[in-house]
Design a protein around this motif. Structure first.
Motif, PDB file in Angstrom:
ATOM      1  N   PRO A 101       0.685  -1.049  -0.312  1.00 44.71           N
ATOM      2  CA  PRO A 101      -0.094  -0.403  -0.222  1.00 44.71           C
ATOM      3  C   PRO A 101       0.898   1.188  -0.390  1.00 44.71           C
ATOM      4  O   PRO A 101       0.234   2.379   0.138  1.00 44.71           O
ATOM      5  CB  PRO A 101      -1.315   0.107   1.411  1.00 44.71           C
ATOM      6  N   ALA A 102       1.831   1.430   0.061  1.00 44.21           N
ATOM      7  CA  ALA A 102       3.213   2.556   0.583  1.00 44.21           C
ATOM      8  C   ALA A 102       4.547   2.045  -0.321  1.00 44.21           C
ATOM      9  O   ALA A 102       4.769   0.821   0.449  1.00 44.21           O
ATOM     10  CB  ALA A 102       2.538   3.172   1.970  1.00 44.21           C
ATOM     11  N   GLY A 103       5.069   2.790  -1.075  1.00 47.03           N
ATOM     12  CA  GLY A 103       6.434   1.813  -1.420  1.00 47.03           C
ATOM     13  C   GLY A 103       7.147   1.979  -2.281  1.00 47.03           C
ATOM     14  O   GLY A 103       8.192   1.969  -3.295  1.00 47.03           O
ATOM     15  N   GLN A 104       5.915   1.982  -3.423  1.00 47.55           N
ATOM     16  CA  GLN A 104       5.777   1.957  -4.674  1.00 47.55           C
ATOM     17  C   GLN A 104       6.611   0.103  -4.676  1.00 47.55           C
ATOM     18  O   GLN A 104       7.232  -0.167  -5.446  1.00 47.55           O
ATOM     19  CB  GLN A 104       7.239   2.782  -5.559  1.00 47.55           C
ATOM     20  N   ILE A 105       6.103  -0.703  -3.670  1.00 47.99           N
ATOM     21  CA  ILE A 105       6.969  -2.137  -3.990  1.00 47.99           C
ATOM     22  C   ILE A 105       5.985  -3.102  -3.985  1.00 47.99           C
ATOM     23  O   ILE A 105       4.707  -3.301  -4.123  1.00 47.99           O
ATOM     24  CB  ILE A 105       7.498  -2.062  -2.736  1.00 47.99           C
ATOM     25  N   LEU A 106       6.199  -4.348  -5.733  1.00 44.41           N
ATOM     26  CA  LEU A 106       5.853  -5.471  -5.838  1.00 44.41           C
ATOM     27  C   LEU A 106       5.537  -6.792  -4.589  1.00 44.41           C
ATOM     28  O   LEU A 106       7.195  -6.990  -4.937  1.00 44.41           O
ATOM     29  CB  LEU A 106       5.222  -5.587  -7.348  1.00 44.41           C
ATOM     30  N   HIS A 107       4.911  -6.885  -4.401  1.00 49.30           N
ATOM     31  CA  HIS A 107       5.360  -8.158  -3.032  1.00 49.30           C
ATOM     32  C   HIS A 107       5.054  -9.018  -3.400  1.00 49.30           C
ATOM     33  O   HIS A 107       3.168  -9.271  -3.814  1.00 49.30           O
ATOM     34  CB  HIS A 107       4.693  -7.695  -1.882  1.00 49.30           C
ATOM     35  N   LEU A 108       6.235 -10.355  -4.141  1.00 50.84           N
ATOM     36  CA  LEU A 108       5.642 -11.207  -4.811  1.00 50.84           C
ATOM     37  C   LEU A 108       5.650 -11.939  -3.837  1.00 50.84           C
ATOM     38  O   LEU A 108       7.186 -12.686  -2.489  1.00 50.84           O
ATOM     39  CB  LEU A 108       7.038 -12.117  -5.871  1.00 50.84           C
ATOM     40  N   ASP A 109       4.753 -12.656  -3.390  1.00 52.11           N
ATOM     41  CA  ASP A 109       4.597 -13.463  -2.483  1.00 52.11           C
ATOM     42  C   ASP A 109       4.468 -15.012  -2.582  1.00 52.11           C
ATOM     43  O   ASP A 109       5.167 -15.384  -1.275  1.00 52.11           O
ATOM     44  CB  ASP A 109       3.112 -13.258  -1.169  1.00 52.11           C
ATOM     45  N   LYS A 110       4.134 -15.629  -3.518  1.00 52.95           N
ATOM     46  CA  LYS A 110       4.291 -17.003  -3.014  1.00 52.95           C
ATOM     47  C   LYS A 110       5.042 -17.163  -4.832  1.00 52.95           C
ATOM     48  O   LYS A 110       3.975 -16.810  -5.837  1.00 52.95           O
ATOM     49  CB  LYS A 110       3.217 -17.907  -2.515  1.00 52.95           C
ATOM     50  N   LEU A 147       5.417  -8.198 -13.345  1.00 51.30           N
ATOM     51  CA  LEU A 147       5.528  -7.091 -13.865  1.00 51.30           C
ATOM     52  C   LEU A 147       5.182  -6.242 -13.749  1.00 51.30           C
ATOM     53  O   LEU A 147       5.097  -5.112 -13.920  1.00 51.30           O
ATOM     54  CB  LEU A 147       8.053  -7.721 -14.453  1.00 51.30           C
ATOM     55  N   TRP A 148       5.093  -6.622 -15.231  1.00 51.09           N
ATOM     56  CA  TRP A 148       3.770  -5.551 -16.013  1.00 51.09           C
ATOM     57  C   TRP A 148       2.810  -4.709 -15.210  1.00 51.09           C
ATOM     58  O   TRP A 148       2.998  -3.682 -15.236  1.00 51.09           O
ATOM     59  CB  TRP A 148       3.188  -6.013 -17.518  1.00 51.09           C
ATOM     60  N   HIS A 149       2.228  -6.063 -14.301  1.00 58.41           N
ATOM     61  CA  HIS A 149       1.008  -5.333 -13.501  1.00 58.41           C
ATOM     62  C   HIS A 149       1.609  -4.889 -12.668  1.00 58.41           C
ATOM     63  O   HIS A 149       1.096  -3.165 -12.578  1.00 58.41           O
ATOM     64  CB  HIS A 149       0.578  -6.209 -12.740  1.00 58.41           C
ATOM     65  N   GLY A 150       2.859  -4.877 -12.067  1.00 56.10           N
ATOM     66  CA  GLY A 150       3.151  -3.835 -10.828  1.00 56.10           C
ATOM     67  C   GLY A 150       4.008  -2.355 -11.670  1.00 56.10           C
ATOM     68  O   GLY A 150       3.400  -1.759 -11.304  1.00 56.10           O
ATOM     69  N   GLN A 151       4.409  -2.395 -13.006  1.00 54.69           N
ATOM     70  CA  GLN A 151       4.302  -1.188 -13.622  1.00 54.69           C
ATOM     71  C   GLN A 151       3.379  -0.162 -13.159  1.00 54.69           C
ATOM     72  O   GLN A 151       3.326   1.073 -13.415  1.00 54.69           O
ATOM     73  CB  GLN A 151       5.093  -1.279 -14.830  1.00 54.69           C
ATOM     74  N   GLN A 152       2.608  -0.830 -14.223  1.00 46.92           N
ATOM     75  CA  GLN A 152       1.852   0.061 -14.959  1.00 46.92           C
ATOM     76  C   GLN A 152       0.499   0.361 -13.382  1.00 46.92           C
ATOM     77  O   GLN A 152       0.295   1.864 -13.399  1.00 46.92           O
ATOM     78  CB  GLN A 152      -0.138  -1.390 -14.861  1.00 46.92           C
ATOM     79  N   GLN A 153       0.875  -0.162 -11.590  1.00 43.08           N
ATOM     80  CA  GLN A 153       0.548   0.520 -10.773  1.00 43.08           C
ATOM     81  C   GLN A 153       1.269   1.461 -10.076  1.00 43.08           C
ATOM     82  O   GLN A 153       1.508   1.174  -8.455  1.00 43.08           O
ATOM     83  CB  GLN A 153       0.598  -0.642  -9.488  1.00 43.08           C
ATOM     84  N   GLY A 154       2.513   1.277 -10.817  1.00 42.67           N
ATOM     85  CA  GLY A 154       3.433   2.490 -10.054  1.00 42.67           C
ATOM     86  C   GLY A 154       4.836   2.154  -9.335  1.00 42.67           C
ATOM     87  O   GLY A 154       5.447   2.840  -8.783  1.00 42.67           O
ATOM     88  N   CYS A 155       4.966   0.444  -9.460  1.00 43.45           N
ATOM     89  CA  CYS A 155       6.079   0.228  -8.386  1.00 43.45           C
ATOM     90  C   CYS A 155       7.156  -0.056  -9.593  1.00 43.45           C
ATOM     91  O   CYS A 155       7.536  -0.018 -10.342  1.00 43.45           O
ATOM     92  CB  CYS A 155       5.683  -0.975  -8.486  1.00 43.45           C
ATOM     93  N   SER A 156       8.274   0.336  -7.994  1.00 39.97           N
ATOM     94  CA  SER A 156       9.730   0.747  -9.046  1.00 39.97           C
ATOM     95  C   SER A 156      10.222  -0.664  -8.727  1.00 39.97           C
ATOM     96  O   SER A 156      11.378  -0.555  -9.052  1.00 39.97           O
ATOM     97  CB  SER A 156       9.973   2.199  -8.897  1.00 39.97           C
ATOM     98  N   ILE A 157      10.247  -1.303  -7.758  1.00 39.69           N
ATOM     99  CA  ILE A 157      10.858  -2.304  -7.129  1.00 39.69           C
ATOM    100  C   ILE A 157       9.860  -3.745  -6.500  1.00 39.69           C
ATOM    101  O   ILE A 157       8.794  -4.074  -6.405  1.00 39.69           O
ATOM    102  CB  ILE A 157      11.406  -1.498  -5.332  1.00 39.69           C
ATOM    103  N   ALA A 158      10.360  -5.058  -6.539  1.00 39.45           N
ATOM    104  CA  ALA A 158       9.721  -6.451  -6.362  1.00 39.45           C
ATOM    105  C   ALA A 158      10.920  -6.938  -5.066  1.00 39.45           C
ATOM    106  O   ALA A 158      11.629  -6.457  -5.464  1.00 39.45           O
ATOM    107  CB  ALA A 158      10.229  -6.993  -8.123  1.00 39.45           C
ATOM    108  N   GLU A 159       9.757  -6.886  -4.850  1.00 36.81           N
ATOM    109  CA  GLU A 159      10.630  -7.956  -3.139  1.00 36.81           C
ATOM    110  C   GLU A 159      10.021  -9.665  -3.188  1.00 36.81           C
ATOM    111  O   GLU A 159       9.140  -9.583  -3.351  1.00 36.81           O
ATOM    112  CB  GLU A 159       9.596  -6.925  -2.227  1.00 36.81           C
TER     113      GLU A 159
END
Length: 235
Positions: A101-110, A147-159
């Motif tokens: 919800p904050a931090g521009q992070i795509l959280h890859l849970d599993k 990753l494409w979804h994360g970019q569309q949502q304004g994320c810059s980092i994947a974790e």
């Protein structure tokens, strides 16, 4: 209860997003992005701009190797599922997570790939599921959609956190994600200082992170290589 955990995660994410450590990481990844332009080398040794794949291009490639990618979202959550095109009841693997919800992070849970299902699909549809000898091919295919979804949502980092619930599997996960381009940040253990991370991820393990643009560049190269090798084998 759901509202409580939602607010708790939100407050933790905001704290992590604006902490000095997180801001330092954001700055570092942006600097790395600037120093790693999206270039591809042609056979004559010259460099050209590497164009990320569009989603229709990704779907076309998936179809060419006998995979159907399905995508779903629910609030900040997302899920990519790979199915066998000749029998969509065969689920080959999936990737799920959520947008922090904050931090521009795509959280890859599993992420999970069902090897027995993949082997069964290969036996039923010879010539399909050829990822050009790239062992992480199916994971890259699903992950690219995320990753494409994360970019569309304004994320810059994947974790991603390689959960440490079994030593052998933990090392395997870390090695897998390093091959995929992720960098090790730290080990999330039982220390008091790791409580926020444990609450976000639900356990101990190795925290891994990378700039989404850098991952997209690497995975575009991998997808192009996988496609080229598979095309050669069909000739």
């Amino acid at each position: 209860m759901i509202l409580f955990w939602t607010l708790l995660l939100l407050s933790m994410a905001i704290t992590l997003a604006f902490s000095p450590i997180t801001q330092s990481i954001l700055t570092t990844t942006r600097q790395r992005q600037l120093s790693h332009p999206r270039l591809a080398t042609t056979p004559d040794g010259t460099s050209t701009v590497l164009t990320p794949w569009a989603m229709d291009q990704l779907d076309d490639y998936a179809d060419s190797v006998g995979v159907v990618l399905t995508w779903s979202t629910l609030g900040p959550g997302y899920r990519a599922v790979a199915r066998a095109a000749h029998n969509e009841s065969l689920i080959l693997g999936y990737v799920e997570g959520f947008i922090r919800p904050a931090g521009q992070i795509l959280h890859l849970d599993k992420m999970e790939i069902f090897q027995p299902q993949l082997q069964k699909a290969r036996s039923e549809a010879p010539g399909c599921f050829d990822f050009g000898g790239v062992g992480i091919g199916l994971g890259v295919l699903m992950g690219y959609r995320c990753l494409w979804h994360g970019q569309q949502q304004g994320c810059s980092i994947a974790e991603f956190l390689a959960i440490d619930d079994e030593a052998f599997q933990h090392k395997r996960l870390v090695r897998y994600y390093q091959q995929a381009g992720f960098q090790i940040v730290k080990y999330v253990g039982d220390d008091f200082r790791d409580i926020p991370d444990r609450m976000v991820w639900g356990g101990c393990g190795t925290l891994m992170r990378e700039d989404i643009n850098l991952l997209t560049t690497k995975w575009t190269r991998l997808l192009s290589l996988m496609k080229k090798r598979a095309d050669r084998r069909k000739v």
